[in-house]
Write an enzyme that holds these catalytic residues in place. Structure first.
Site, PDB file in Angstrom:
ATOM      1  CG  MET A   1      -2.034  -1.141   1.362  1.00  0.00           C
ATOM      2  SD  MET A   1      -3.365  -0.648   2.079  1.00  0.00           S
ATOM      3  CE  MET A   1      -2.750  -0.473   3.735  1.00  0.00           C
TER       4      MET A   1
ATOM      5  CE1 TYR B   1       5.375   8.243   3.953  1.00  0.00           C
ATOM      6  CE2 TYR B   1       5.904   6.908   5.772  1.00  0.00           C
ATOM      7  CZ  TYR B   1       5.915   8.230   5.173  1.00  0.00           C
ATOM      8  OH  TYR B   1       6.734   9.357   5.556  1.00  0.00           O
ATOM      9  CG  LEU B   2       7.309   1.198  -0.491  1.00  0.00           C
ATOM     10  CD1 LEU B   2       8.301   0.787  -1.629  1.00  0.00           C
ATOM     11  CD2 LEU B   2       6.289  -0.038  -0.166  1.00  0.00           C
ATOM     12  CG  HIS B   3       8.301  -0.228   6.360  1.00  0.00           C
ATOM     13  ND1 HIS B   3       8.566  -1.938   6.283  1.00  0.00           N
ATOM     14  CD2 HIS B   3       7.036  -0.104   6.611  1.00  0.00           C
ATOM     15  CE1 HIS B   3       7.373  -2.444   6.504  1.00  0.00           C
ATOM     16  NE2 HIS B   3       6.625  -1.428   6.706  1.00  0.00           N
ATOM     17  CD  GLU B   4      15.599  -2.975   4.661  1.00  0.00           C
ATOM     18  OE1 GLU B   4      16.028  -3.945   4.092  1.00  0.00           O
ATOM     19  OE2 GLU B   4      15.946  -1.743   4.081  1.00  0.00           O
TER      20      GLU B   4
ATOM     21  CG  HIS C   1       6.830  -2.572   2.224  1.00  0.00           C
ATOM     22  ND1 HIS C   1       6.544  -1.414   3.095  1.00  0.00           N
ATOM     23  CD2 HIS C   1       5.631  -2.964   2.425  1.00  0.00           C
ATOM     24  CE1 HIS C   1       5.665  -1.181   3.639  1.00  0.00           C
ATOM     25  NE2 HIS C   1       4.778  -2.122   3.360  1.00  0.00           N
TER      26      HIS C   1
ATOM     27  CE  LYS D   1       3.509  -4.726  10.287  1.00  0.00           C
ATOM     28  NZ  LYS D   1       2.065  -4.323  10.153  1.00  0.00           N
TER      29      LYS D   1
ATOM     30  CB  SER E   1       3.178   2.183   6.369  1.00  0.00           C
ATOM     31  OG  SER E   1       3.821   1.622   5.401  1.00  0.00           O
TER      32      SER E   1
END
Length: 268
Positions: A18, A20-23, A25, A137, A174
């Protein structure tokens, strides 16, 4: 996408997001890069998986940032559909999951998994991946999508990768961007409760009631935490039992201010 299908040769891996990527993803992208010749990431904030009083409108979005992160990670293609692309006028067909949605997130967020399954089924149909990658998660989501793919004979292998955490144990999300500094510190109590469950199991405590009570006590000790659920469930069925085992997963959800977070951990 039809033109793309004509151009692509070899296995395709899909990382649905969706944005707003982070590590977390990016770890899924890297896993696909190792296994698949072609890696596709999708970015779509799916309105049908949000309830009427949830955070669809304020969900963090930054497409330019996301595209740069995906490019740096080596993704081959990015699919960014509009709401109108996914749900055109007159859309009225839905994928309704079964018993796995009746507990945990499904009980707290009615209709959530109907929206998730519908959009993921559409992504599978449009992109036609050989493999699709999801993070631990959202464990219940992973189980439901895996079951959906099997039940509907969708020719895709649904893969799960471990939770990626901050150095202090907070699971990457996110929604962490919503947290104030005090709320972020308070949110660490979820990880501590899961470590408590694993520690008790390692010490040969198998009574679910005892472990659940200890987990709840840990979270309630934090005044900023408002518990949604504390669960010790079988990792295949999400059913709770009186005795935990090596097949048990601990799952927690709580609110910190206006932000709702989830986390989980296998006991063995």
């Amino acid at each position: 996408m039809k033109k793309l299908h004509r151009e692509i040769c070899g296995p395709v891996g899909l990382v649905p997001t969706m944005g707003y990527l982070h590590e977390g993803h990016l770890s899924l992208v890297r896993a696909s890069k190792k296994q698949d010749i072609n890696t596709v990431a999708s970015i779509f904030v799916n309105p049908t998986q949000f309830g009427p009083h949830e955070d669809f409108k304020k969900y963090p979005r930054d497409e330019k940032r996301d595209m740069a992160m995906l490019e740096n990670t080596g993704v081959d293609y990015v699919f960014v559909p509009s709401v109108e692309d996914m749900y055109p006028a007159g859309f009225d067909s839905w994928v309704e999951p079964g018993i796995l949605q009746q507990c945990l997130e499904g009980a707290v967020r009615p209709g959530h998994f109907r929206g998730v399954c519908t959009v993921v089924a559409k992504l599978f149909t449009i992109i036609r991946p050989d493999r699709a990658y999801f993070g631990q998660k959202d464990y219940q989501q992973y189980l439901i999508i895996k079951r959906m793919a099997s039940d509907l004979n969708l020719d895709v292998s649904v893969e799960m990768l471990p939770i990626i955490r901050e150095n202090d144990g907070l699971a990457l999300s996110s929604r962490n961007t919503y947290l104030s500094p005090a709320e972020r510190q308070a949110a660490l109590v979820l990880y501590r409760s899961l470590l408590t469950a694993r520690s008790l199991f390692d010490e040969k405590e198998h009574r679910a009631e005892v472990i659940r009570k200890k987990m709840t006590d840990v979270i309630q000790h934090e005044s900023m935490a408002e518990i949604d659920y504390v669960s010790l469930s079988h990792q295949d069925t999400l059913c709770e039992s009186d005795e935990v085992s090596a097949k048990t997963i601990a799952l927690v959800a709580a609110r910190f201010g206006k932000t709702r977070l989830i986390d989980n951990m296998f006991l063995a």
